[in-house]
Design a protein around this motif. Sequence first.
Motif, PDB file in Angstrom:
ATOM      1  N   VAL A  99       0.822  -1.220   0.000  1.00 34.01           N
ATOM      2  CA  VAL A  99       0.000   0.000   0.000  1.00 34.01           C
ATOM      3  C   VAL A  99       0.854   1.268   0.000  1.00 34.01           C
ATOM      4  CG1 VAL A  99      -1.930  -1.163   1.142  1.00 34.01           C
ATOM      5  CG2 VAL A  99      -0.232   0.041   2.544  1.00 34.01           C
ATOM      6  N   GLY A 100       2.156   1.118  -0.261  1.00 29.48           N
ATOM      7  CA  GLY A 100       3.012   2.297  -0.367  1.00 29.48           C
ATOM      8  C   GLY A 100       3.428   2.913   0.950  1.00 29.48           C
ATOM      9  N   ALA A 101       3.311   2.156   2.041  1.00 25.20           N
ATOM     10  CA  ALA A 101       3.741   2.661   3.353  1.00 25.20           C
ATOM     11  C   ALA A 101       5.090   2.046   3.710  1.00 25.20           C
ATOM     12  CB  ALA A 101       2.707   2.311   4.418  1.00 25.20           C
ATOM     13  N   GLU A 102       5.698   2.560   4.783  1.00 27.43           N
ATOM     14  CA  GLU A 102       6.977   2.019   5.229  1.00 27.43           C
ATOM     15  C   GLU A 102       6.790   1.358   6.592  1.00 27.43           C
ATOM     16  OE1 GLU A 102      11.627   3.433   6.028  1.00 27.43           O
ATOM     17  OE2 GLU A 102      10.114   4.933   5.559  1.00 27.43           O
ATOM     18  N   TYR A 103       7.250   0.123   6.717  1.00 24.69           N
ATOM     19  CA  TYR A 103       7.236  -0.526   8.028  1.00 24.69           C
ATOM     20  C   TYR A 103       8.521  -0.151   8.740  1.00 24.69           C
ATOM     21  CZ  TYR A 103       6.832  -3.860  11.783  1.00 24.69           C
ATOM     22  OH  TYR A 103       6.743  -4.416  13.033  1.00 24.69           O
ATOM     23  N   VAL A 104       8.392   0.568   9.856  1.00 23.03           N
ATOM     24  CA  VAL A 104       9.578   1.162  10.471  1.00 23.03           C
ATOM     25  C   VAL A 104       9.948   0.533  11.806  1.00 23.03           C
ATOM     26  CG1 VAL A 104       9.324   3.356   9.268  1.00 23.03           C
ATOM     27  CG2 VAL A 104       8.211   3.069  11.485  1.00 23.03           C
ATOM     28  N   GLY A 105       9.364  -0.610  12.127  1.00 21.43           N
ATOM     29  CA  GLY A 105       9.826  -1.330  13.307  1.00 21.43           C
ATOM     30  C   GLY A 105       8.868  -1.285  14.458  1.00 21.43           C
ATOM     31  N   GLY A 106       9.413  -1.323  15.666  1.00 21.05           N
ATOM     32  CA  GLY A 106       8.537  -1.353  16.815  1.00 21.05           C
ATOM     33  C   GLY A 106       9.260  -1.859  18.029  1.00 21.05           C
ATOM     34  N   ASP A 107       8.609  -2.724  18.772  1.00 22.93           N
ATOM     35  CA  ASP A 107       9.214  -3.164  20.014  1.00 22.93           C
ATOM     36  C   ASP A 107       8.848  -4.620  20.265  1.00 22.93           C
ATOM     37  OD1 ASP A 107      10.756  -2.908  22.264  1.00 22.93           O
ATOM     38  OD2 ASP A 107       9.275  -1.804  23.426  1.00 22.93           O
ATOM     39  N   LEU A 108       9.524  -5.199  21.246  1.00 22.03           N
ATOM     40  CA  LEU A 108       9.267  -6.567  21.661  1.00 22.03           C
ATOM     41  C   LEU A 108       8.798  -6.555  23.106  1.00 22.03           C
ATOM     42  CD1 LEU A 108      12.546  -8.173  20.309  1.00 22.03           C
ATOM     43  CD2 LEU A 108      10.271  -8.312  19.276  1.00 22.03           C
ATOM     44  N   ASP A 109       8.023  -7.565  23.447  1.00 25.29           N
ATOM     45  CA  ASP A 109       7.568  -7.666  24.831  1.00 25.29           C
ATOM     46  C   ASP A 109       7.397  -9.143  25.161  1.00 25.29           C
ATOM     47  OD1 ASP A 109       6.597  -6.557  27.302  1.00 25.29           O
ATOM     48  OD2 ASP A 109       4.577  -7.091  26.690  1.00 25.29           O
ATOM     49  N   GLY A 110       7.916  -9.546  26.303  1.00 24.72           N
ATOM     50  CA  GLY A 110       7.664 -10.911  26.767  1.00 24.72           C
ATOM     51  C   GLY A 110       6.236 -11.001  27.283  1.00 24.72           C
ATOM     52  N   HIS A 111       5.452 -11.960  26.768  1.00 20.82           N
ATOM     53  CA  HIS A 111       4.020 -11.990  27.058  1.00 20.82           C
ATOM     54  C   HIS A 111       3.551 -13.436  26.975  1.00 20.82           C
ATOM     55  CE1 HIS A 111       0.704  -9.099  27.457  1.00 20.82           C
ATOM     56  NE2 HIS A 111      -0.062  -9.964  26.847  1.00 20.82           N
TER      57      HIS A 111
ATOM     58  N   ILE B  10      15.780  -6.951  14.529  1.00 19.64           N
ATOM     59  CA  ILE B  10      14.886  -5.951  13.942  1.00 19.64           C
ATOM     60  C   ILE B  10      15.700  -4.764  13.433  1.00 19.64           C
ATOM     61  CG2 ILE B  10      12.990  -4.340  14.397  1.00 19.64           C
ATOM     62  CD1 ILE B  10      11.942  -6.277  16.492  1.00 19.64           C
ATOM     63  N   GLY B  11      16.646  -4.312  14.247  1.00 22.42           N
ATOM     64  CA  GLY B  11      17.473  -3.164  13.863  1.00 22.42           C
ATOM     65  C   GLY B  11      18.276  -3.424  12.594  1.00 22.42           C
ATOM     66  N   ASP B  12      18.758  -4.654  12.456  1.00 22.82           N
ATOM     67  CA  ASP B  12      19.538  -4.998  11.261  1.00 22.82           C
ATOM     68  C   ASP B  12      18.666  -5.000  10.008  1.00 22.82           C
ATOM     69  OD1 ASP B  12      21.742  -5.299  12.829  1.00 22.82           O
ATOM     70  OD2 ASP B  12      21.664  -7.490  12.897  1.00 22.82           O
ATOM     71  N   ARG B  13      17.403  -5.364  10.190  1.00 22.57           N
ATOM     72  CA  ARG B  13      16.539  -5.556   9.026  1.00 22.57           C
ATOM     73  C   ARG B  13      15.835  -4.284   8.577  1.00 22.57           C
ATOM     74  NH1 ARG B  13      13.633 -10.779   8.246  1.00 22.57           N
ATOM     75  NH2 ARG B  13      12.284  -9.164   7.423  1.00 22.57           N
ATOM     76  N   LEU B  14      15.542  -3.399   9.508  1.00 19.36           N
ATOM     77  CA  LEU B  14      14.752  -2.213   9.167  1.00 19.36           C
ATOM     78  C   LEU B  14      15.594  -0.968   9.380  1.00 19.36           C
ATOM     79  CD1 LEU B  14      11.471  -3.239  11.036  1.00 19.36           C
ATOM     80  CD2 LEU B  14      11.956  -3.500   8.600  1.00 19.36           C
ATOM     81  N   ALA B  15      15.794  -0.208   8.323  1.00 20.40           N
ATOM     82  CA  ALA B  15      16.671   0.965   8.382  1.00 20.40           C
ATOM     83  C   ALA B  15      16.202   1.960   9.432  1.00 20.40           C
ATOM     84  CB  ALA B  15      16.720   1.644   7.012  1.00 20.40           C
ATOM     85  N   ALA B  16      14.883   2.090   9.614  1.00 22.52           N
ATOM     86  CA  ALA B  16      14.357   3.116  10.511  1.00 22.52           C
ATOM     87  C   ALA B  16      14.369   2.679  11.970  1.00 22.52           C
ATOM     88  CB  ALA B  16      12.931   3.490  10.097  1.00 22.52           C
ATOM     89  N   ALA B  17      14.618   1.384  12.245  1.00 22.79           N
ATOM     90  CA  ALA B  17      14.532   0.881  13.609  1.00 22.79           C
ATOM     91  C   ALA B  17      15.887   0.958  14.307  1.00 22.79           C
ATOM     92  CB  ALA B  17      14.012  -0.551  13.590  1.00 22.79           C
ATOM     93  N   GLY B  18      15.915   0.634  15.605  1.00 25.51           N
ATOM     94  CA  GLY B  18      17.161   0.535  16.349  1.00 25.51           C
ATOM     95  C   GLY B  18      17.467   1.731  17.224  1.00 25.51           C
ATOM     96  N   ASP B  19      16.583   2.724  17.246  1.00 27.92           N
ATOM     97  CA  ASP B  19      16.775   3.862  18.145  1.00 27.92           C
ATOM     98  C   ASP B  19      15.543   3.961  19.042  1.00 27.92           C
ATOM     99  OD1 ASP B  19      17.865   6.363  19.188  1.00 27.92           O
ATOM    100  OD2 ASP B  19      18.995   6.447  17.323  1.00 27.92           O
ATOM    101  N   ASP B  20      15.448   5.014  19.866  1.00 30.76           N
ATOM    102  CA  ASP B  20      14.279   5.141  20.732  1.00 30.76           C
ATOM    103  C   ASP B  20      13.006   5.303  19.905  1.00 30.76           C
ATOM    104  OD1 ASP B  20      16.695   5.898  22.317  1.00 30.76           O
ATOM    105  OD2 ASP B  20      15.221   5.952  23.921  1.00 30.76           O
ATOM    106  N   CYS B  21      13.114   5.989  18.772  1.00 29.57           N
ATOM    107  CA  CYS B  21      11.991   6.140  17.842  1.00 29.57           C
ATOM    108  C   CYS B  21      12.471   5.823  16.429  1.00 29.57           C
ATOM    109  CB  CYS B  21      11.477   7.581  17.813  1.00 29.57           C
ATOM    110  SG  CYS B  21      10.674   8.159  19.327  1.00 29.57           S
TER     111      CYS B  21
END
Lengths: 288, 288
Positions: A99-111, B10-21
Amino acid sequence: MDEQTALGLIGDRLAAAGDDCAVVDGQVITTDMLHERTDFPAGTTRYTAGWRAVGASLSDVAAMGATATAAVAVYAAPEFDGTELGAFLDGATAVCDAVGAEYVGGDLDGHDEFTVATTALGETDDPVRRSGAEPGDALCVTGSLGRTAAAIRLFDRGDIEAANELFRFTPRVAAGRALSPYASAMLDSSDGLARSVHQLVGASDCGAALTGPLPIDERVDEVAEDDADRRELGVFFGEDFELVCAIPEAELGPARDVTHCRLHRVGTVTESGVTHDGDPLPDRGYSH
Amino acid sequence: MDEQTALGLIGDRLAAAGDDCAVVDGQVITTDMLHERTDFPAGTTRYTAGWRAVGASLSDVAAMGATATAAVAVYAAPEFDGTELGAFLDGATAVCDAVGAEYVGGDLDGHDEFTVATTALGETDDPVRRSGAEPGDALCVTGSLGRTAAAIRLFDRGDIEAANELFRFTPRVAAGRALSPYASAMLDSSDGLARSVHQLVGASDCGAALTGPLPIDERVDEVAEDDADRRELGVFFGEDFELVCAIPEAELGPARDVTHCRLHRVGTVTESGVTHDGDPLPDRGYSH
């Protein structure tokens, strides 16, 4: 209180809430949570989970008539397996690419339970809200209904590959953009067609008369036990992520010309009540 | 794999990831998940939970040196109680108000464990990353360390009101903005001072020598059993949401002049290794 009431409480308290996305300075933002017990049947691959979870938020962006810009996700699981996490990232990235967006990451959580929280961003100077429909407008839906319900039956049957494929939908961002100059009101069908129509006409303070056969996906025919079951899966089950919109009658032709997917007219916006072929259509659907 | 390794993937795979935001077109975006078992001790009010969960994401915005614009949250719980949900919204709104952002809503999800997923947005044309520190830079931290550790001891003791108050921190958005023209690298201390320093110097490919007493909060003194426990709570426990930054020596005075909170110099950026008063400082801290 039930979820609808609780959502109403949020909508009453926060000016920006109560639609598919909140609108802030020309941007739209939406967030959602999916988890194993209710959203990812046994057999759902992590690739499909990443695609679908991020896609659910991108669908909300589409429903505002916005371009989709970026998405993030929290991947929460009892343990972090590199292959599974990689597949999830692949799926999340692929649906953004679609859809022309960028997936920019996120976070992990133990759950304890595999859970995904996604957020998507979009841009529009002229968001289409749920609240602009007027009596006389054509009521339309993109694509076909019941794909998710059909997929869940396929998961139950062990037809895992076909089920995963059906579970990966392309968010209707292109259609939402195309429809945005024409649609008077729009939302996505994540709660099912019936409830979505109720939500649209409720927000617009009008009603709807649906007529004729509804665009139920042919894959529902393959899994439905009978006509009543087919209607249940196609109209009430939800989680389909099509767009439901109202379009002024005169704009329907031009809107169809620019929308590169099926745009099925299911009825007409009325003064009050929600009916299908004259019978009341209950406000019943997917509760998250 | 452990969480640090998975985050690296995740940081290795996504250019925008790996920082606080992640940074997208002058915007920063961050997402986080907190849940009852690990993040909200018994006695945490829903008001505090809303404040703290949204605050955790606003802290990531602060760590980029950005202004905070908006936040959303998913409120996931076994049932939706109007009073509890209202208190959560009050807390979420209050922490946004405290930093000039707008709380614009979110979603609900039925979930066995009370879980909150938050996303915050900010704006900056010149984000401060973790990776710009140079040997010789002063290493600094805002405020004081160990407030969250102290709060958890207070929860354990049943001193619930004081614990809730300590749990509600004001995200360092104003300090992050003030420091952004001066800081060569910055992140928040959510993983504890020790691990945060390791993350900053790791991203910057250098080292750090910490010297002298660290700015451990006086409330840690009230709850710590002995000096070793005090150090554990103040330096390794984490979840404090202060800013850790490197500032070129010549900029330290001007940076202090514009930062309206305590800015404690804890040491100096070096070529390699991480030490405190000459002893190795282990890369150990909070795992989410």
